[in-house]
Design an enzyme around this catalytic site. Structure first.
Site, short mmCIF file in Angstrom:
data_model
loop_
_atom_site.label_atom_id
_atom_site.label_comp_id
_atom_site.label_asym_id
_atom_site.label_seq_id
_atom_site.Cartn_x
_atom_site.Cartn_y
_atom_site.Cartn_z
N LYS A 1 -4.62 22.85 34.49
CA LYS A 1 -6.08 22.85 34.64
C LYS A 1 -6.51 23.69 35.85
CE LYS A 1 -8.31 19.29 36.86
NZ LYS A 1 -9.25 19.84 37.87
N ASN A 2 -5.82 23.50 36.98
CA ASN A 2 -6.28 24.18 38.20
C ASN A 2 -5.90 25.65 38.24
OD1 ASN A 2 -7.43 21.81 38.95
ND2 ASN A 2 -6.04 21.37 40.63
N CYS B 1 -18.26 14.55 47.03
CA CYS B 1 -17.85 13.88 45.80
C CYS B 1 -17.10 12.63 46.17
CB CYS B 1 -17.03 14.80 44.91
SG CYS B 1 -15.41 15.11 45.60
N ARG C 1 -16.09 17.81 51.29
CA ARG C 1 -15.76 19.08 50.64
C ARG C 1 -16.70 20.25 50.97
NH1 ARG C 1 -13.01 17.59 44.93
NH2 ARG C 1 -11.71 19.32 45.53
N ASP D 1 -3.13 15.62 45.15
CA ASP D 1 -3.45 15.22 43.77
C ASP D 1 -2.41 14.29 43.16
OD1 ASP D 1 -5.74 16.70 43.96
OD2 ASP D 1 -5.09 18.33 42.66
N ARG E 1 -10.95 14.71 32.37
CA ARG E 1 -11.08 15.98 33.09
C ARG E 1 -9.70 16.62 33.31
NH1 ARG E 1 -12.88 15.65 38.53
NH2 ARG E 1 -12.43 17.84 38.30
C1 UD1 Z 1 -8.28 22.31 45.03
C2 UD1 Z 1 -7.98 21.56 43.75
C3 UD1 Z 1 -7.86 20.06 44.03
C4 UD1 Z 1 -6.85 19.82 45.15
C5 UD1 Z 1 -7.15 20.68 46.37
C6 UD1 Z 1 -6.09 20.58 47.45
C7 UD1 Z 1 -9.00 22.73 41.88
C8 UD1 Z 1 -10.11 22.79 40.88
N1 UD1 Z 1 -9.07 21.77 42.81
O1 UD1 Z 1 -9.54 21.86 45.51
O2 UD1 Z 1 -7.45 19.43 42.84
O3 UD1 Z 1 -6.91 18.46 45.53
O4 UD1 Z 1 -7.26 22.06 45.99
O5 UD1 Z 1 -4.85 20.92 46.94
O6 UD1 Z 1 -8.09 23.52 41.85
N2 UD1 Z 1 -12.28 22.80 53.25
C9 UD1 Z 1 -13.16 23.12 54.27
N3 UD1 Z 1 -13.95 24.24 54.11
C10 UD1 Z 1 -13.89 25.03 53.01
C11 UD1 Z 1 -12.99 24.68 51.96
C12 UD1 Z 1 -12.19 23.57 52.13
O7 UD1 Z 1 -13.24 22.43 55.28
O8 UD1 Z 1 -14.62 26.02 52.93
C13 UD1 Z 1 -11.40 21.61 53.40
C14 UD1 Z 1 -11.64 20.55 52.34
O9 UD1 Z 1 -12.68 19.69 52.69
C15 UD1 Z 1 -10.29 19.85 52.30
C16 UD1 Z 1 -9.30 20.99 52.59
O10 UD1 Z 1 -10.06 22.03 53.17
O11 UD1 Z 1 -10.22 18.91 53.36
C17 UD1 Z 1 -8.59 21.52 51.35
O12 UD1 Z 1 -9.55 21.86 50.37
P1 UD1 Z 1 -9.29 23.00 49.29
O13 UD1 Z 1 -7.86 23.40 49.37
O14 UD1 Z 1 -10.33 24.04 49.44
O15 UD1 Z 1 -9.53 22.20 47.93
P2 UD1 Z 1 -10.30 22.69 46.65
O16 UD1 Z 1 -10.08 24.13 46.42
O17 UD1 Z 1 -11.70 22.17 46.68
#
Ligand code: UD1
Length: 441
Positions: A32-33, A128, A133, A317, A409
């Protein structure tokens, strides 16, 4: 059709009669990801359609198809399961709020739109169930490439005069989302972009190989420095996505929690080495070969400590599922969640099944109990839902899980797959495939 399906889901539940050892073979679907960013990256192609093979039947794919359609592209599901995306004629740059609030991955429309059209308007993803996030690192990436980005009326808006320009970007933390968005935008920039402190997740690597097939020049994906040499144009191509490591990991933990013996076909050891290490530490037998991973239990398990980290660390995850397993293991296990601040929503439901878990900040202290007991429980997010199903498989008596819209999902044909492994499990709605994408555009 969608409203009907969602309504059905809200009323649906799953019943599990636990206590049976799972045995046999289960095959994992495409990730999915990985499909999620690739469906949006397909919008980078000025010509040609992209065929994404092995795309799982999940509601997230359905919602992302709606995002692509809202921007003028078409998405079709072939009878062999492949998703065909054609975005050669984009007509819009705004992702509607109603779509974006359904899934955070819609923020990944920003990078392709910016690179292809010079602008984007994407709803600021709210918090969420698992945490706040933020998207500051996504914005940092776009600004480094020369875009002007602002937040107006709940939307993140970006624009650039002419082409984006390659640049050096250092991320303050490791973010899968920001790495993906910046990488996609940089493919069409003028000159070279270097992303430092990049995420190393297998899905980032899979996206890079798709982009390279399209004609991009991305090097170093899978390490923490990714180098992208911008090109003038990209074309649609066919790509087969990697197997879903989180789905695979969930079945591996299902084998362990039922003290069973399951071969997870298509599980890739390199993608799951941290889970394999932690299962072995707990006393689970894990054997890998070229086509999959076998998980079996033939002795008493022991408590372990674990901490979630960016890849190749233990994936957040799989934290909920592993916590569920550890509630059944004698002794005290300590789990630390370092990625998301609110990712213990499953714990209060697990307590209703007799689990002994204390939460202190980002740490969960798990005291193994002799037996979980059945209860009615409700899932609040995708992986929490998986944890409740796993606990139901281990518990005595009949567990009822509601909140199945979360499960759908990320897990396709879950009841069918678990049943084939010997689980007693039924769903009240008797359908697991989101109907709309089957053949429809
Ligand atoms: C993706 C995955 C999710 C997984 C996560 C971490 C998808 C659709 N989702 O989510 O299933 O749990 O990676 O492996 O692929 N952060 C910031 N600023 C930013 C972006 C992120 O502070 O601009 C923080 C987030 O709050 C979190 C951490 O960085 O604490 C990691 O987030 P991130 O790796 O970006 O997760 P997602 O891409 O949202």
């Amino acid at each position: 059709m969608r409203a009907d399906h969602t309504e059905v889901l809200l009323l649906s539940n799953m019943k599990i009669r636990g206590g049976r050892r799972l045995t046999g073979t289960v095959r994992v679907d495409g990730a999915k990801n990985a499909v999620s960013p690739i469906m949006l990256a397909a919008m980078l192609a000025e010509s040609g359609e992209s065929t994404i093979e092995d795309a799982p039947y999940l509601t997230d794919m359905d919602h992302l198809a709606d995002v692509v359609r809202a921007l003028g592209g078409t998405v079709e599901r072939r009878s062999n399961g492949a998703l065909v995306v054609d975005a050669s004629h984009l007509t819009g740059t705004t992702v509607p709020y109603e779509l974006a609030r359904k899934l955070r991955a819609s923020i990944w429309a920003a990078g392709p739109l910016l690179a292809r059209t010079g602008q984007f308007h994407v709803p600021l993803p709210g918090g969420c169930n698992i945490g706040e996030r933020p998207v500051d690192q996504h914005i940092k990436g776009f600004e480094a490439l020369g875009a002007t980005v602002s937040i107006e009326h709940g939307y993140v808006e970006g624009h650039v005069e002419g082409r984006l320009r390659g640049a050096r970007v250092y991320f303050d933390l490791v973010s899968v989302g920001a790495t993906i968005n910046t990488m996609m935008a940089a493919t069409l920039a003028e000159g070279v972009t270097v992303i430092e402190n990049a995420a190393k997740e297998p899905e980032v690597v899979d996206l890079a190989s798709y982009l390279n097939k399209m004609g991009a020049c991305v090097r170093g994906a899978g390490t923490d420095i990714i180098r992208i040499e911008g090109v003038e144009r990209l074309e649609g191509v066919t790509h087969t996505v990697i197997p879903d490591r989180i789905e695979a990991g969930t079945y591996m933990i299902a084998a362990a929690i039922t003290r069973g013996d399951v071969y997870v076909e298509r599980a890739i050891y390199n993608h799951l080495s941290s889970l394999c290490a932690k299962l072995r530490e707990a006393g689970v037998t894990v054997e890998d070969d070229i086509t999959g991973i076998r998980v079996s239990v033939d002795r008493e398990l022991r408590a372990i400590d674990l901490k979630t980290l960016p890849h190749p660390g233990f994936p957040t995850d799989l934290q909920a599922q592993m916590l569920a397993l550890l509630t059944t293991v004698p002794g005290t296990s300590i789990i630390t969640e370092t990625l998301f601040e609110n990712r213990y929503m499953h714990v209060s439901e697990l307590r209703r099944m007799g689990a002994d878990v204390k939460i202190e900040g980002r740490t969960a202290i798990v005291e193994g109990v002799r037996e979980l007991t059945s209860a009615q429980v409700n899932a609040t997010d995708l992986r929490a839902a998986a944890a409740l199903v796993l606990s139901g498989l281990a518990a005595e008596g009949e567990t009822t899980v509601s909140g199945l819209e979360h499960l759908d999902r990320g897990y396709s044909r879950l009841t069918e797959k678990l049943r084939a492994l010997g689980a007693h499990i039924t769903r009240s709605d008797d359908t697991e495939i989101p109907l709309r994408l089957v053949g429809a555009n």
